[in-house]
Design a protein around this motif. Structure first.
Motif, mmCIF file in Angstrom:
data_model
loop_
_atom_site.group_PDB
_atom_site.id
_atom_site.type_symbol
_atom_site.label_atom_id
_atom_site.label_comp_id
_atom_site.label_asym_id
_atom_site.label_seq_id
_atom_site.Cartn_x
_atom_site.Cartn_y
_atom_site.Cartn_z
ATOM 1 N N VAL A 80 0.856 -1.178 0.000
ATOM 2 C CA VAL A 80 0.000 0.000 0.000
ATOM 3 C C VAL A 80 0.899 1.237 0.000
ATOM 4 C CG1 VAL A 80 -1.732 1.330 1.256
ATOM 5 C CG2 VAL A 80 -1.866 -1.179 1.207
ATOM 6 N N VAL A 81 0.773 2.064 -1.016
ATOM 7 C CA VAL A 81 1.626 3.248 -1.135
ATOM 8 C C VAL A 81 0.870 4.538 -0.833
ATOM 9 C CG1 VAL A 81 3.262 2.187 -2.719
ATOM 10 C CG2 VAL A 81 1.204 3.308 -3.637
ATOM 11 N N ASN A 82 -0.452 4.446 -0.722
ATOM 12 C CA ASN A 82 -1.218 5.644 -0.372
ATOM 13 C C ASN A 82 -2.572 5.235 0.197
ATOM 14 O OD1 ASN A 82 -1.571 8.468 -0.161
ATOM 15 N ND2 ASN A 82 -2.851 8.462 -1.995
ATOM 16 N N ASN A 268 3.439 4.802 8.972
ATOM 17 C CA ASN A 268 3.337 5.650 7.778
ATOM 18 C C ASN A 268 1.932 5.653 7.192
ATOM 19 O OD1 ASN A 268 5.992 6.424 7.931
ATOM 20 N ND2 ASN A 268 6.734 4.852 6.509
ATOM 21 N N LEU A 269 1.321 4.478 7.086
ATOM 22 C CA LEU A 269 -0.017 4.403 6.493
ATOM 23 C C LEU A 269 -1.038 5.116 7.377
ATOM 24 C CD1 LEU A 269 -0.057 0.707 5.192
ATOM 25 C CD2 LEU A 269 0.439 2.804 3.920
ATOM 26 N N ALA A 270 -0.882 4.952 8.692
ATOM 27 C CA ALA A 270 -1.806 5.631 9.606
ATOM 28 C C ALA A 270 -1.695 7.141 9.462
ATOM 29 C CB ALA A 270 -1.503 5.206 11.039
ATOM 30 N N LYS A 271 -0.476 7.633 9.302
ATOM 31 C CA LYS A 271 -0.282 9.072 9.137
ATOM 32 C C LYS A 271 -0.885 9.550 7.815
ATOM 33 C CE LYS A 271 3.862 9.202 12.033
ATOM 34 N NZ LYS A 271 5.347 9.292 12.065
ATOM 35 N N MET A 272 -0.737 8.723 6.759
ATOM 36 C CA MET A 272 -1.367 9.069 5.482
ATOM 37 C C MET A 272 -2.878 9.222 5.642
ATOM 38 S SD MET A 272 0.373 6.582 2.663
ATOM 39 C CE MET A 272 2.158 6.456 2.436
ATOM 40 N N GLN A 279 1.232 8.817 22.286
ATOM 41 C CA GLN A 279 2.474 9.372 22.840
ATOM 42 C C GLN A 279 3.619 8.366 22.788
ATOM 43 O OE1 GLN A 279 1.474 10.696 26.784
ATOM 44 N NE2 GLN A 279 0.553 12.607 26.061
ATOM 45 N N ARG A 280 3.316 7.084 22.770
ATOM 46 C CA ARG A 280 4.366 6.077 22.709
ATOM 47 C C ARG A 280 4.822 5.794 21.283
ATOM 48 N NH1 ARG A 280 4.831 2.954 27.246
ATOM 49 N NH2 ARG A 280 6.829 2.470 26.265
ATOM 50 N N GLY A 281 4.192 6.458 20.306
ATOM 51 C CA GLY A 281 4.598 6.316 18.915
ATOM 52 C C GLY A 281 3.849 5.276 18.131
ATOM 53 N N GLY A 282 2.842 4.667 18.728
ATOM 54 C CA GLY A 282 2.042 3.666 18.034
ATOM 55 C C GLY A 282 0.690 4.222 17.614
ATOM 56 N N ILE A 283 -0.027 3.468 16.795
ATOM 57 C CA ILE A 283 -1.366 3.865 16.369
ATOM 58 C C ILE A 283 -2.308 3.759 17.569
ATOM 59 C CG2 ILE A 283 -3.260 3.385 14.782
ATOM 60 C CD1 ILE A 283 -1.179 1.988 12.957
ATOM 61 N N ARG A 284 -3.012 4.814 17.880
ATOM 62 C CA ARG A 284 -3.919 4.821 19.018
ATOM 63 C C ARG A 284 -5.235 4.132 18.639
ATOM 64 N NH1 ARG A 284 -4.038 8.088 23.558
ATOM 65 N NH2 ARG A 284 -1.776 7.754 23.511
ATOM 66 N N VAL A 285 -5.642 3.144 19.408
ATOM 67 C CA VAL A 285 -6.889 2.420 19.157
ATOM 68 C C VAL A 285 -7.709 2.359 20.443
ATOM 69 C CG1 VAL A 285 -6.002 0.997 17.256
ATOM 70 C CG2 VAL A 285 -5.764 0.189 19.626
ATOM 71 N N ASP A 286 -9.006 2.098 20.297
ATOM 72 C CA ASP A 286 -9.846 1.890 21.467
ATOM 73 C C ASP A 286 -9.931 0.401 21.766
ATOM 74 O OD1 ASP A 286 -11.653 0.780 19.655
ATOM 75 O OD2 ASP A 286 -13.067 2.453 19.739
ATOM 76 N N GLY A 300 -1.952 -5.434 16.198
ATOM 77 C CA GLY A 300 -0.589 -5.954 16.178
ATOM 78 C C GLY A 300 0.449 -5.006 16.751
ATOM 79 N N ASP A 301 1.685 -5.199 16.314
ATOM 80 C CA ASP A 301 2.822 -4.494 16.897
ATOM 81 C C ASP A 301 2.800 -2.992 16.658
ATOM 82 O OD1 ASP A 301 3.568 -7.045 17.496
ATOM 83 O OD2 ASP A 301 5.322 -7.114 16.186
ATOM 84 N N ALA A 302 1.978 -2.522 15.723
ATOM 85 C CA ALA A 302 1.964 -1.089 15.392
ATOM 86 C C ALA A 302 1.073 -0.277 16.315
ATOM 87 C CB ALA A 302 1.518 -0.890 13.943
ATOM 88 N N VAL A 303 0.279 -0.926 17.173
ATOM 89 C CA VAL A 303 -0.719 -0.181 17.941
ATOM 90 C C VAL A 303 -0.280 0.018 19.382
ATOM 91 C CG1 VAL A 303 -2.555 -1.128 16.489
ATOM 92 C CG2 VAL A 303 -2.094 -2.165 18.727
#
Length: 563
Positions: A80-82, A268-272, A279-286, A300-303
């Protein structure tokens, strides 16, 4: 409904399979930029070490499995590039053909994982320096370790230098899970191994006095530990080998270097997509694995997830939570009200013949967040009935609330029976159990497997005795002007003594009470704490001020050695 899942392995693959089982009508597209959609990345160190010989054994499910069994469209070597959250589209690049296509989605699941940290150090891209993340990574490491025969020109095809011998020296950078697993497997392959860790201990989630036990196991097996020292530079020598230079000025020769410094969430994809990053640098989820965009989930490891005990945000790169998160995201997409309870960080790592495991919160984490409502105990029971051959001593640390006895965390090290105990502690924590519940837990017993009073029960009994006032205790780091009473046998004092302690063996204690002060608090010492407990009970009932020193001499030996 069309669902696009970005990333396979644990989180994405479990989400895809679960969603299909719940919804036959959904259109599911799973995209994986690597060549394999679902593989056991936790097994990579053991494949490098040869304990898992076949690469195919690491494959959990193939593209054909997902297509044929689950009717899921799988595209590997596709990235996924965008992402456009407004248009609800993703752009996909096929790395084989170079073609870029656009796909619409109703729900998007991000499972990009976390990338190994490779700091921009001089020489970090030299041949022979590897990270551990994918099956091709493991394949490259095995090929490097198996090399040695020069070609007809006498030159090694990897380095361009003449290198006739197989690698004999390895440097592992980073003392976390992957680092320790790589150390063990490289030793298994016959290499001399040096471990470099920037912190003052291995296994950062552990408390220091438990980490020192791990370090002893490693040095026992010939591993050279370099703690409190970070890598500054990598160099290649004239013969094609490597040199690892550290901040302290040391130079460590190596024929292979493994980078196990840690991982960083891929966001990167989340920021896109304009999704919130924590604050810990991961994707924030509920708790339903939803991101700040209700149509986009992440697992997974990104959250970032909540720690079960403290409620603090945390990054936890473990396969078990990733699998559960994938299932929960699928449930919610399919209309179910599933939720992720948070993570306890339950984990285990093999250290040669031993294992170190942990669950819940550590003492140092509680100290960092300013939580003072806790107590800790150390105990050293046998893994099973002592009269049955093969019993091994376990080193156990348990942390619990002083106010109500609720279990907060546990750390266990030993050569036998570690998984059984840590799993019991982990389930107790998740169910909100107290140390009083541990006392009453009915656990299986037969002489080859445990004891009538299992170490888990034993931990509950010791902790409950403290809370009930039956065994006041103190710790080695708070000794001041107290009277120190050593109730071990005289022969034991020939091995190790405590300066200033008065020795009265337990069998003689009742007849020698007159030698003890009634105007000072008495700290009682034995080997592991059990005889000191018996002495404490005697003295309390005789009107003395007395405390048991937690864990006895066994606790003192590793607490004093911790950094």
């Amino acid at each position: 409904m069309k669902v696009i899942i970005v990333g396979g392995v644990a989180g994405g693959a479990s989400c895809a399979a679960r969603l299909r089982r719940l919804d036959e009508t959904a259109e599911i597209l799973m995209v994986e930029r690597g060549p394999y959609v679902s593989y056991a990345n936790c097994g990579l160190p053991y494949h490098v070490g040869g304990k898992i010989e076949k690469e195919s054994s690491l494959m959990v499910a193939t593209e054909d499995t997902f297509r044929g069994q689950f009717a899921i469209d799988v595209r590997t070597r596709c990235e996924v590039v965008n992402v456009s959250s407004e248009l609800k589209t993703v752009e996909l690049k096929n790395h084989v053909t170079g073609e870029v296509t656009t796909e619409k989605y109703d729900k998007l699941v991000l499972s990009p994982g976390a990338a190994p940290i490779r700091p921009p150090l001089p020489g970090i891209n030299l041949p022979g320096i590897f990270s551990v993340r994918t099956v091709p990574d493991a394949r490259n490491m095995r090929e490097w370790l198996d090399r040695g025969a020069a070609d007809s020109s006498g030159m090694n095809s990897y380095t361009g230098y003449q290198t006739l011998m197989k690698p004999k020296r390895a440097v592992v950078v980073g003392g976390g899970f992957i680092g320790l697993e790589m150390v063990e497997n490289l030793v298994h392959r016959g290499l001399e191994v040096t471990l470099i860790e920037k912190l003052n201990q291995v296994m950062p989630p552990l408390d220091p006095e438990m980490a020192i036990l791990v370090e002893r196991y490693m040095t026992k097996h010939g591993v050279r530990l370099e703690l409190n020292d970070g890598v500054a530079e990598f160099r290649q020598t004239a013969d094609g080998s490597l040199e690892v230079l550290t901040s302290s000025g040391k130079a460590h020769p190596a024929d292979i270097v493994i980078l196990a410094i840690g991982v960083r969430p891929e966001t990167n994809l989340a920021k896109m997509a304009g999704i919130e990053i924590g604050q810990r640098g991961g994707i924030r989820v509920d708790e339903h694995m939803r991101t700040s965009n209700p149509d986009i989930f992440a697992v997974g490891d990104a959250v970032e997830v909540k720690e079960f005990v403290t409620g603090e945000w945390s990054l936890v790169a473990l396969a078990g939570p990733a699998n559960r998160q994938g299932r929960i995201a699928a449930d919610v997409i399919a209309g179910r009200n599933s939720r992720f309870r948070g993570t306890q960080g339950t984990s285990i790592c093999q250290i040669f013949e031993a294992a170190i495991a942990q669950t819940g919160v550590s003492e140092k984490t509680l100290n960092q967040i300013g939580d003072t409502d806790f107590e800790k105990i150390y105990l050293y029971p046998n893994s099973h009935a002592g009269y049955y051959p093969g019993a091994k001593m376990l080193a156990i640390k348990v942390i619990f609330r002083k106010s109500n006895g609720r279990l907060l965390g546990a750390q266990v090290l030993g050569e036998d029976g570690v998984p059984k105990r840590i799993d019991s502690f982990a389930m107790a924590i998740q169910m909100g159990c107290t140390v009083y519940d541990l006392e009453e837990s009915e656990l299986c017993y037969a002489p080859p497997f445990g004891s009538a009073k299992d170490p888990v029960n034993f931990a509950g009994m010791v902790a409950a005795d403290i809370l009930r006032g039956d065994m006041p205790q103190s710790h080695w780091n708070v000794i001041g002007n107290e009277f120190l009473l050593d109730v071990r046998n005289p022969s034991e004092l020939a091995v190790e003594t405590v300066p200033g302690a008065i020795n009265i063996p337990l069998p003689e204690l009742r007849s020698r009470l007159g030698e003890l002060p009634r105007n000072r608090e008495i700290f009682v010492i034995c080997r592991s704490g059990q005889r000191a407990y018996y002495a404490t009970r005697i003295l309390l009932q005789k009107g003395f001020q007395v405390r048991n020193l937690a864990g006895g001499m066994l606790s003192r030996s590793h607490a004093a050695s911790s950094h």
